[in-house]
Design a protein around this motif. Structure first.
Motif, PDB file in Angstrom:
ATOM      1  N   TYR A 132      -2.803 -16.103  -4.316  1.00  0.00           N
ATOM      2  CA  TYR A 132      -2.887 -15.213  -5.475  1.00  0.00           C
ATOM      3  C   TYR A 132      -4.230 -15.330  -6.169  1.00  0.00           C
ATOM      4  O   TYR A 132      -4.718 -14.364  -6.751  1.00  0.00           O
TER       5      TYR A 132
ATOM      6  N   HIS B 215      -6.397 -13.063  -4.122  1.00  0.00           N
ATOM      7  CA  HIS B 215      -6.146 -11.667  -4.465  1.00  0.00           C
ATOM      8  C   HIS B 215      -6.722 -11.323  -5.836  1.00  0.00           C
ATOM      9  O   HIS B 215      -7.351 -10.281  -6.013  1.00  0.00           O
TER      10      HIS B 215
ATOM     11  N   ILE C  46     -10.463 -10.719  -5.886  1.00  0.00           N
ATOM     12  CA  ILE C  46     -10.908  -9.384  -5.459  1.00  0.00           C
ATOM     13  C   ILE C  46     -10.932  -8.441  -6.656  1.00  0.00           C
ATOM     14  O   ILE C  46     -11.877  -7.683  -6.858  1.00  0.00           O
TER      15      ILE C  46
ATOM     16  N   HIS D 264      -3.135 -10.972   7.576  1.00  0.00           N
ATOM     17  CA  HIS D 264      -1.928 -10.446   6.934  1.00  0.00           C
ATOM     18  C   HIS D 264      -0.877 -10.046   7.957  1.00  0.00           C
ATOM     19  O   HIS D 264       0.309 -10.243   7.737  1.00  0.00           O
TER      20      HIS D 264
ATOM     21  N   PHE E 225       0.619 -13.342   9.023  1.00  0.00           N
ATOM     22  CA  PHE E 225       1.254 -14.164   7.997  1.00  0.00           C
ATOM     23  C   PHE E 225       2.489 -13.486   7.419  1.00  0.00           C
ATOM     24  O   PHE E 225       3.496 -14.120   7.159  1.00  0.00           O
TER      25      PHE E 225
END
Ligand code: HEM
Lengths: 445, 281
Positions: free
Chosen positions: A165, A168, A171, B238, B241
């Motif tokens: 997280y 993420h 970004i 991704h 995973f």
């Protein structure tokens, strides 16, 4: 209604959408690397014909990385990330902060990594022994009484579950920084001739003049060369002036800009003029004057009664690459004129009868500065650091948990050690084995 | 000894090592694998000295820059990175058969550096914009990432060879390779490692561009292609995973990803134009 809403959220939270967006970003980014960007419209007509050029204009291909659809795609990536995070983070947070001493005991006997021992002592003795063994292997445990026994628990890296997280979020932080930069920043250039100061920047693209509330003086520009003649280094001595007063003085080079009041001044180019900066000093009277001299032209300086006349009459290469030697003709009306040689950037003493002059000469340049103001760059850098930290946590740190339940089974003590790791199970297997070996030998000692 | 002699010897060394590793794989001779490891280690030392000497020579010539400034030097460094990555992999997983799929990449890179058309081997002075420590950090991080991706590509090929062999004669050959599950796992870990370094490479590149030009990102073709590569590997992670992709699909993605790496590295220099044109000489 609520079902619709859910499927709407599910769509934007899905990793399928993420894969699609990433794939689409990758493929569409190729366009701008193949088709030249930011050229005038005629260039596209010439290269691709009328119709294609029209299509390109409609799709913003000439500036595709700023086009509405590319920005939309990046926006979709952000939305995807945010919705996905909102949906998943609460569960992950629960895992990070979970009180593992309340774990359902029946799960312990089903974990992949587990060992059982039957020590001879009481459960309290066994518990304190196991606790010591765990500590010596680096597992700091907490304990609680549970029905029928004592439960010990220890873990490492629960926060590493947040790593993904952090990546993420980083970004998003980088996007925010980029947006701040594009709304509140600008880029431009200025050309400052040596010994003069300027306070106006010309914006790239539009050429719009932007006035600074301070000015930049270029005292000196120096160009050095390799022996191949290629430029080695450009260097400018700059002074920042606030209302004409010096507040900062700094030399800049190509990779070493000047920062002032949110602006950054980069050395980017230079312009030669085929003129020369000359200073002439009368060492007896300490009178001094600066001139801009052109080769082959006479320069006059009225100094007291005598007129001084000089000129640059010849030049010659030296052994030093790119460094020239100049021949000067000099007369102050006291006898025969003198001639002498002076190196670019050098200084020569000229004795004339009972007076003595110092003559310096340097090629005259304007320094080309690129000026940027980007208040978002620090957000971008912070985002980058977060990304690297997040990736390291996400990839290389795992959340490992060890439970030990010590209970009384039919009058005998039983020790059940079990553990899980959320990734890299192979390495965890080894760690687990090391710990259980230690517990085994300590219990049977 | 000059650096170019030492680097010439390393080209031969990697050729020999590739041959030995491939022979070990085909003829299943355990002993020759040990010889392969020995050659690799020796050649690696020679190459390291060669790179160090080239660095020293650039100071002798008065230019004084790390040997990572043009296509020739970057190819040498690329092969060096592949080998160091491979040596660590061989030590960690105690399997020499990986060598047959990794070491040839290092040889091809050296061979291309030595004999490729238009590759200039001279030590040249640096233009001012390239005189930056960020440049060294940028090149080192990128190439460690590229090296990992090269090895991941080799592992992907290995996986597909083993997974698609169905007739008896190749089956016995393939049986010496690690289990499919193990290859898959190493491929994934290698991609993760490469992804981290590629991320670092893009970031150091942005910091360098910002310190030299005042723009951390300008969508120049090389930057854009490195981002494309990054998107591909991000999608790969991704897919694995969160969607459980494994085996052949990941093997293919490892190969496709490496094509993107190669295009970022060569294609951009030769087919497109931009700031990074220094690499084309
Ligand atoms: C370029 C953009 C992105 C990057 C660099 C990135 C990076 C990562 C990384 C490094 C991981 C960990 C993977 C692993 O451990 O193997 C991850 C996991 C994940 N990512 Fe992304 N990601 C990106 C975009 C997205 C987007 C747009 C979504 C939207 C759905 C998303 C959803 C997820 C999910 C659901 C996980 C698994 C999280 C978990 O297990 O808790 N990612 N991402």
């Amino acid at each position: 209604m609520s079902k619709n809403k859910n499927s709407f959220i599910d769509f934007f939270a899905s990793v399928k959408l993420a894969l699609f967006v990433l794939f689409f970003l990758a493929v569409s980014s190729i366009i701008g690397t193949v088709i030249p960007q930011k050229k005038p419209p005629e260039a596209y007509i010439e290269l691709y014909g009328d119709n294609m050029a029209k299509l390109f204009q409609v799709l913003d291909i000439p500036d595709m990385y700023n086009s509405w659809w590319f920005i939309l795609l990046l926006g979709l990536l952000c939305l995807n990330l945010i919705v996905c995070t909102i949906k998943r983070l609460p569960n992950v947070w629960r895992m990070v902060t979970l009180d593992n001493l309340t774990t359902d005991l029946s799960r312990l006997g089903k974990m992949k990594e587990r060992k059982t021992y039957h020590p001879s002592g009481s459960i309290n003795e066994a518990a304190s022994q196991v606790k010591n063994s765990m500590t010596s292997c680096g597992w700091k445990s907490s304990e609680t009484e549970r029905e029928g026994g004592i439960l010990l628990f220890a873990q490492t890296g629960p926060w590493s579950r947040l790593g993904v997280y952090v990546v993420h979020a980083s970004i998003i932080v980088i996007f925010i920084g980029a947006m701040i930069g594009s709304y509140f920043g600008y880029k431009g250039s200025m050309m400052i001739p040596e010994t003069t100061s300027k306070d106006t920047i010309f914006e790239f693209g539009t050429g719009k003049p932007l006035k600074l509330d301070f000015s930049i003086l270029c005292e000196r520009f120096i160009l050095t060369r390799y022996d191949t003649g290629a430029p080695k280094e450009f260097l400018s001595d700059l002074v920042v002036l606030e209302q004409g007063k010096e507040v900062l003085r700094r030399s800049i080079e190509v990779n070493d800009p000047l920062h002032y009041k949110g602006h950054t001044f980069y050395q980017s180019s230079y312009e030669p003029y085929n003129k020369f900066l000359v200073t002439l000093t009368n060492n007896n009277t300490a009178q001094s004057e600066r001139f801009l001299a052109e080769p082959g032209k006479e320069v006059k300086w009225k100094m007291g009664q005598s007129d001084i006349t000089y000129g640059i009459i010849n030049r010659q290469a030296t052994n030093e690459p790119g460094v020239l030697n100049y021949k000067i003709w000099f007369d102050d009306e006291s006898g025969e004129p003198s001639t002498f040689w002076i190196l670019d950037g050098g200084s020569v003493s000229v004795p004339r009868g009972d007076t003595d002059y110092t003559f310096t000469l340097k090629e005259f340049f304007a320094t080309g500065l690129q000026v940027t103001k980007d208040p978002g760059v620090w957000y971008v850098y912070i985002g980058c650091i977060l990304m690297l930290l997040g990736l390291t946590a996400a990839f290389f740190v795992s959340h490992r948990r060890i439970w030990v339940f010590i209970s009384n089974e039919d009058g005998k003590s039983q020790v059940l050690v079990s553990g899980t790791s959320n990734k890299n199970s192979l390495a965890f297997e080894k760690t687990f084995e090391k710990l259980t070996n230690k517990i085994d030998s300590d219990l049977s000692a | 000894m000059t650096s170019s002699q030492l680097l010439g010897i390393s080209t031969l060394g990697y050729l020999l090592a590739s041959a030995v590793y491939i022979a070990t794989f085909i003829f299943k001779t355990k002993k020759s694998g040990i010889i392969g490891t020995f050659i690799i280690l020796l050649t690696f030392v020679i190459q390291t000295v060669g790179i160090g000497l080239r660095w020293y020579e650039s100071y002798e010539m008065g230019y004084g820059h790390a040997p990572m400034s043009n296509m020739y030097e970057s190819l040498v460094f690329f092969s060096w990175s592949i080998i160091i990555f491979y040596i660590l992999l061989e030590m960690k997983f105690k399997n020499r058969l990986l060598g047959a799929f990794a070491v040839p990449f290092a040889f091809v890179s050296m061979a291309y550096a030595s004999f490729g058309k238009g590759i200039n081997q001279e030590i040249n002075p640096l233009i001012p914009a390239l005189q930056s420590n960020w440049l060294i950090a940028h090149v080192v991080t990128c190439f460690i990432g590229y090296a990992a991706f090269a090895v991941a590509c080799g592992l992907g090929i290995m996986y597909l060879m083993k997974a698609t062999s169905d007739n008896k004669s190749t089956e016995s050959l393939m049986s010496t390779l690690p289990d499919l599950k193990v290859i898959d796992d190493i491929t994934h870990k290698t991609i993760i490692f490469g992804f981290l370094w590629l991320t670092g490479g893009i970031i150091t590149g942005a910091v360098w561009a910002n310190s030299a030009w005042g723009t951390y990102w300008s969508w120049d073709p090389k930057e854009t292609w490195s981002l494309i590569t990054w998107f591909i590997y991000a999608a790969t992670l991704h897919a694995r995973f969160t969607r459980g992709w494994q085996g052949k699909r990941i093997a293919w993605l490892a190969i496709i990803g490496f094509f993107a790496v190669m295009f970022t590295y060569f294609g951009v220099n030769f087919l497109l134009s931009g700031l990074h044109s220094y690499g084309s000489s």
